[in-house]
Design a protein around this motif. Structure first.
Motif, PDB file in Angstrom:
ATOM      1  N   UNK A   1      62.958  45.269 -17.535  1.00 32.39           N
ATOM      2  CA  UNK A   1      63.530  43.905 -16.897  1.00 32.39           C
ATOM      3  C   UNK A   1      63.335  43.778 -15.625  1.00 32.39           C
ATOM      4  N   UNK A   2      62.706  42.771 -14.970  1.00 32.23           N
ATOM      5  CA  UNK A   2      62.470  42.351 -13.782  1.00 32.23           C
ATOM      6  C   UNK A   2      63.460  41.662 -13.129  1.00 32.23           C
ATOM      7  N   UNK A   3      63.804  41.614 -11.617  1.00 28.77           N
ATOM      8  CA  UNK A   3      64.738  40.727 -11.226  1.00 28.77           C
ATOM      9  C   UNK A   3      64.724  39.170 -11.643  1.00 28.77           C
ATOM     10  N   UNK A   4      63.684  38.659 -11.585  1.00 31.13           N
ATOM     11  CA  UNK A   4      63.353  37.379 -12.285  1.00 31.13           C
ATOM     12  C   UNK A   4      64.032  37.067 -13.592  1.00 31.13           C
ATOM     13  N   UNK A   5      64.005  38.291 -14.551  1.00 30.47           N
ATOM     14  CA  UNK A   5      64.638  38.085 -15.662  1.00 30.47           C
ATOM     15  C   UNK A   5      66.164  38.219 -15.685  1.00 30.47           C
ATOM     16  N   UNK A   6      66.568  39.138 -14.993  1.00 25.97           N
ATOM     17  CA  UNK A   6      68.046  39.131 -14.456  1.00 25.97           C
ATOM     18  C   UNK A   6      68.592  37.697 -13.991  1.00 25.97           C
TER      19      UNK A   6
ATOM     20  N   UNK B   1      64.149  49.567  -7.590  1.00 29.29           N
ATOM     21  CA  UNK B   1      65.438  49.936  -8.228  1.00 29.29           C
ATOM     22  C   UNK B   1      65.261  51.088  -9.695  1.00 29.29           C
ATOM     23  N   UNK B   2      64.303  50.599 -10.370  1.00 25.42           N
ATOM     24  CA  UNK B   2      63.863  51.337 -11.282  1.00 25.42           C
ATOM     25  C   UNK B   2      63.808  52.785 -11.216  1.00 25.42           C
ATOM     26  N   UNK B   3      62.773  53.086 -10.181  1.00 20.29           N
ATOM     27  CA  UNK B   3      62.381  54.288  -9.913  1.00 20.29           C
ATOM     28  C   UNK B   3      63.345  55.064  -8.879  1.00 20.29           C
ATOM     29  N   UNK B   4      64.044  54.095  -8.014  1.00 18.79           N
ATOM     30  CA  UNK B   4      65.200  54.726  -7.419  1.00 18.79           C
ATOM     31  C   UNK B   4      66.391  55.423  -8.464  1.00 18.79           C
TER      32      UNK B   4
ATOM     33  N   UNK C   1      61.009  45.643 -10.417  1.00 21.17           N
ATOM     34  CA  UNK C   1      61.726  46.054 -11.760  1.00 21.17           C
ATOM     35  C   UNK C   1      63.161  46.602 -11.412  1.00 21.17           C
ATOM     36  N   UNK C   2      63.801  46.066 -12.385  1.00 22.80           N
ATOM     37  CA  UNK C   2      65.497  46.373 -12.025  1.00 22.80           C
ATOM     38  C   UNK C   2      65.413  47.652 -13.097  1.00 22.80           C
TER      39      UNK C   2
END
Length: 203
Positions: free
Chosen positions: A107-112, A68-71, A102-103
């Motif tokens: 921020x990573x998905x685990x952080x979210x 997601x971060x790059x998309x 990475x979201x």
């Protein structure tokens, strides 16, 4: 009431199928907070075809089949994590890729998941390599205080791999979905009923 997140040890391992199985069996709404890879079809369409009746719209829909971060960068979009809020009530939410995808670049998905404070079902392969991937994913979730409801395996039976991960990772083995051919709402519903107990997803 079921209110949980389905995440995985990697991409392409069957998280969407597992999410659809849980949501359809319990008539729980499904939510994919970030959808990447629109040209390849949306996970919401796949779960609808597998018997899920209620689907919440994604917070972000991104074109490229990338993290997601790059998309988002490719689409010229800035993802605001504060805008990604789980809908109220019963919910099966599906992450993208593995737990450390990475979201955003911060921020990573685990952080979210930790922000949401919802229990996680970890979907994992049964094949070679799954012990390492699964235990690393469990450690990453626990390091952030994310509650783990259990681990759900996908693939051919591998009793030793499954037992080893559950024992070393100190997680509940929820069950296993075999590879299904054909894969449709009926076959998935039967496989889920044969391999899992609905009450394990509610505790």
């Amino acid at each position: 009431m079921i209110r949980l997140i389905v995440t995985g040890t990697d991409t392409g391992i069957g998280k969407t199928i597992m999410s659809a199985a849980i949501a359809a069996a319990t008539d729980t709404p499904y939510w994919k907070p970030i959808q990447s890879g629109l040209a390849d079809g949306e996970d919401a369409d796949a779960v609808a075809a597998l018997g899920v009746r209620q689907i919440h719209p994604s917070a972000y829909r991104l074109t490229a089949p990338l993290s997601p971060h790059r998309a988002a960068e490719c689409d010229g979009i800035t993802i605001d994590p504060d805008a990604i809020v789980p809908p109220e009530g019963p919910l099966v939410a599906e992450g993208a890729g593995g737990v450390l995808v990475p979201v955003t670049r911060d921020l990573l998905f685990a952080d979210l998941f930790a922000r949401w404070n919802m229990p996680v079902v970890l979907a994992a392969r049964t094949s070679l390599g799954t012990i390492n991937h699964s235990l690393l994913s469990i450690e990453a979730l626990r390091a952030r205080g994310v509650p783990i409801r259990g681990i759900a395996f996908i693939g051919d039976a591998n009793a030793d791999n499954e037992a080893t991960i559950a024992a070393i990772g100190k997680v509940r083995r929820l069950g296993r979905l075999p590879w299904l051919d054909p894969l449709d709402a009926a076959s998935l519903g039967q496989a889920f009923a044969d391999g899992f107990r609905i009450e394990d997803f509610m505790q």
